[in-house]
Design an enzyme around this catalytic site. Sequence first.
Site, mmCIF file in Angstrom:
data_model
loop_
_atom_site.group_PDB
_atom_site.id
_atom_site.type_symbol
_atom_site.label_atom_id
_atom_site.label_comp_id
_atom_site.label_asym_id
_atom_site.label_seq_id
_atom_site.Cartn_x
_atom_site.Cartn_y
_atom_site.Cartn_z
ATOM 1 C CE1 TYR A 1 -4.250 -1.386 -0.274
ATOM 2 C CE2 TYR A 1 -3.188 -3.129 0.981
ATOM 3 C CZ TYR A 1 -4.235 -2.685 0.188
ATOM 4 O OH TYR A 1 -5.243 -3.541 -0.143
ATOM 5 N NE ARG B 1 -0.098 -0.281 -6.174
ATOM 6 C CZ ARG B 1 1.079 -0.937 -6.034
ATOM 7 N NH1 ARG B 1 1.260 -1.825 -5.083
ATOM 8 N NH2 ARG B 1 2.078 -0.688 -6.860
ATOM 9 C CD GLN C 1 -17.275 0.100 -7.406
ATOM 10 O OE1 GLN C 1 -16.736 -0.995 -7.333
ATOM 11 N NE2 GLN C 1 -18.092 0.409 -8.399
ATOM 12 C CG ASN C 2 -11.891 4.740 -8.168
ATOM 13 O OD1 ASN C 2 -11.924 3.543 -8.434
ATOM 14 N ND2 ASN C 2 -12.247 5.675 -9.043
ATOM 15 C CG ASP D 1 -8.180 7.738 -6.817
ATOM 16 O OD1 ASP D 1 -8.913 8.752 -6.866
ATOM 17 O OD2 ASP D 1 -8.362 6.744 -7.558
ATOM 18 C CG HIS E 1 -14.479 -0.266 -1.992
ATOM 19 N ND1 HIS E 1 -14.486 -0.583 -3.339
ATOM 20 C CD2 HIS E 1 -15.623 -0.796 -1.488
ATOM 21 C CE1 HIS E 1 -15.577 -1.282 -3.620
ATOM 22 N NE2 HIS E 1 -16.285 -1.419 -2.520
ATOM 23 N N GLY F 1 -16.830 4.285 -15.440
ATOM 24 C CA GLY F 1 -15.626 3.498 -15.260
ATOM 25 C C GLY F 1 -15.743 2.339 -14.299
ATOM 26 C CB THR F 2 -17.775 0.910 -12.038
ATOM 27 O OG1 THR F 2 -18.057 -0.298 -11.314
ATOM 28 C CG2 THR F 2 -19.068 1.670 -12.268
ATOM 29 C CB ALA G 1 -14.008 8.335 -17.578
#
Length: 242
Positions: A56, A59, A90-91, A93, A108, A174-175, A217
């Site tokens: 992580y 990331r 859901q991202n 960032d 998330h 984008g999902t 997107a």
Amino acid sequence: MSESPHLVVLSGAGISAESGIATFRASDGLWENHPVEAVATPEGWARDPERVLRFYDARRDQVRRARPNAAHKALAALEKRGFRVSIITQNIDDLHERAGSRRVLHLHGEILQARSTADPGMRYPLRRGGIRLGDLCDLGSQLRPDVVWFGEPVPRYVEAQEVVAEADLLLVVGTSLAVMPAASLLHQAPLDAEAILVDPQAHQLAPPGVVRLNQPAGQGVPALVRHWTREGRLWMPETLLE
């Protein structure tokens, strides 16, 4: 009914991928060449927390280097023009926030935060650096990434349901609409709320009743926003949608 139409955006990995953030691909069971069960499950954390923290940290560095793209910026611009926009992502960032969006719900978790292993409600911003073994919360417990792993509950799901229930128009970006429970959020929208899916594979991914915009997107979202800002209202621009 709110005083102004409410656009609720459901965003996924595809919007961040256009900013260079690698997506998880379930087809091969790997995330950045790591087995998902090793770095994104409570069992993986219990077996090798140092490996998980290193993963992580990498990331997190990737997120810090990334920049919001045209889709993030268009949604923020729409809000600044006075439209009521809520984003459920859901991202993990912070690209929506850095673009300027103010109402963002992270289903998330957020990679730029740490959280206590003893009390999930205790979160700490990571303005720089990462997490190491021995970094403790105020209760004396090890810190971990503030990320919802596979097999863990999604604590903000009920809140997300409440936001979707107030939508006048849903924009899915984008999902794949395949990850549960996020995918079931579509069913929480009012019966008269229309939905648009923006994705290069929209024709294959969109469930019945969802309008398809078969574009990435960074192309499709700004196009929709231009239509809405020009008209001063949310509407379904048939000349753009296929």
